[in-house]
Design an enzyme around this catalytic site. Structure first.
Site, PDB file in Angstrom:
ATOM      1  N   HIS A   1      -2.806   7.522   7.050  1.00 46.94           N
ATOM      2  CA  HIS A   1      -1.785   8.404   6.459  1.00 46.94           C
ATOM      3  C   HIS A   1      -2.416   9.695   5.934  1.00 46.94           C
ATOM      4  CE1 HIS A   1       2.039   6.281   6.495  1.00 46.94           C
ATOM      5  NE2 HIS A   1       1.539   5.186   5.947  1.00 46.94           N
TER       6      HIS A   1
ATOM      7  N   CYS B   1       5.523  -0.201   7.685  1.00 52.64           N
ATOM      8  CA  CYS B   1       5.238   1.006   6.908  1.00 52.64           C
ATOM      9  C   CYS B   1       6.489   1.375   6.129  1.00 52.64           C
ATOM     10  CB  CYS B   1       4.845   2.153   7.853  1.00 52.64           C
ATOM     11  SG  CYS B   1       4.428   3.684   6.988  1.00 52.64           S
ATOM     12  N   LEU B   2       6.296   1.701   4.859  1.00 49.98           N
ATOM     13  CA  LEU B   2       7.443   2.064   4.018  1.00 49.98           C
ATOM     14  C   LEU B   2       8.120   3.336   4.521  1.00 49.98           C
ATOM     15  CD1 LEU B   2       5.995   1.253   0.483  1.00 49.98           C
ATOM     16  CD2 LEU B   2       7.632  -0.094   1.819  1.00 49.98           C
TER      17      LEU B   2
ATOM     18  N   GLY C   1       0.834  -1.195   0.000  1.00 46.17           N
ATOM     19  CA  GLY C   1       0.000   0.000   0.000  1.00 46.17           C
ATOM     20  C   GLY C   1       0.868   1.244   0.000  1.00 46.17           C
TER      21      GLY C   1
ATOM     22  N   HIS D   1      -4.781   1.565   7.513  1.00 46.57           N
ATOM     23  CA  HIS D   1      -3.400   2.074   7.607  1.00 46.57           C
ATOM     24  C   HIS D   1      -3.208   3.239   6.630  1.00 46.57           C
ATOM     25  CE1 HIS D   1       1.142   1.224   7.856  1.00 46.57           C
ATOM     26  NE2 HIS D   1       1.043   2.025   6.802  1.00 46.57           N
ATOM     27  N   GLU D   2      -3.709   3.078   5.394  1.00 48.64           N
ATOM     28  CA  GLU D   2      -3.529   4.133   4.375  1.00 48.64           C
ATOM     29  C   GLU D   2      -4.408   5.342   4.664  1.00 48.64           C
ATOM     30  OE1 GLU D   2      -1.014   3.631   2.867  1.00 48.64           O
ATOM     31  OE2 GLU D   2      -0.862   1.458   2.832  1.00 48.64           O
TER      32      GLU D   2
ATOM     33  N   GLN E   1       3.246   9.855   1.398  1.00 47.08           N
ATOM     34  CA  GLN E   1       4.516   9.129   1.531  1.00 47.08           C
ATOM     35  C   GLN E   1       5.500   9.468   0.409  1.00 47.08           C
ATOM     36  OE1 GLN E   1       2.391   5.179   2.364  1.00 47.08           O
ATOM     37  NE2 GLN E   1       4.248   5.007   3.579  1.00 47.08           N
TER      38      GLN E   1
END
Ligand code: GNR
Ligand code: NI
Length: 171
Positions: free
Chosen positions: A140, A94-95, A46, A136-137, A51
């Site tokens: 963000h 998480c990236l 994702g 999660h997204e 990000q």
């Protein structure tokens, strides 16, 4: 299509609240393509616009396994319509917080409304990993990170570690 650099903790950009996508035009379609390419390259399942430093309410997800055909989902201006009382526990990563993982409890299922790349409004039910990833997204988009859902002790530890690492890079 371009692979964009990822914004990494503790960059304050990750705490910005993203603004709605006003018009779904070619620029937004190009942004979605860049986000997908960046996510596949990472690799991750994702990615939210912020990000890669774009504070717009857009996210991409692809839960297909390596050996399966790609199955990209582009979600624009999502609204959570309902969540289940039932919770589920997933080990999240998480990236923007590379190589840190922790268990997070969230609603097991949810229903969302969103716009697709054609500007069409869609509704969708999600459970399992898709439900976790969507939450999660969407977090963000609101400047929230998965570490905000763990203990303050663990959160402060990981923020301190990434703050020190960032200072080493500059020095
Ligand atoms: O690649 C990712 N894996 C993942 C695993 C469990 C729960 C959420 C995620 S999302 C993450 C990519 C990312 O940082 N998206 O914002
Ligand atoms: Ni993330």
């Amino acid at each position: 299509m371009t692979i964009k650099p990822l914004i990494i903790l503790p960059d304050p950009v990750l705490r910005v609240t993203s603004e709605p996508v006003e018009r779904i035009d070619d620029a937004v379609r190009e942004l979605a393509a860049d986000m997908l390419e960046t996510m596949y390259d990472a690799p991750g399942i994702g990615l939210a616009g912020i990000q890669i430093g774009v504070p717009r309410r857009i996210l991409v997800i692809d839960l297909a396994k390596d050996e399966e055909p790609r199955n990209p989902l582009v979600v624009i201006n999502p609204t959570i319509l309902s969540v289940s009382d039932e919770r589920s526990l997933y080990e999240e990563g998480c990236l923007s917080i590379p190589e840190y993982y922790a268990e997070v409890e969230r609603p097991a299922r949810l229903r969302i409304s969103f716009q697709d790349l054609d500007g069409k409004t869609q509704e969708r039910d999600a459970d399992g990993l898709l439900a976790t990833c969507l939450q999660h997204e969407i977090d963000h988009l609101n400047g929230t990170l998965f570490i905000d859902h763990i203990s303050k002790l663990k959160r402060d530890m990981v923020i301190r570690k990434f703050t020190k690492a960032a200072k080493r890079v500059v020095a």
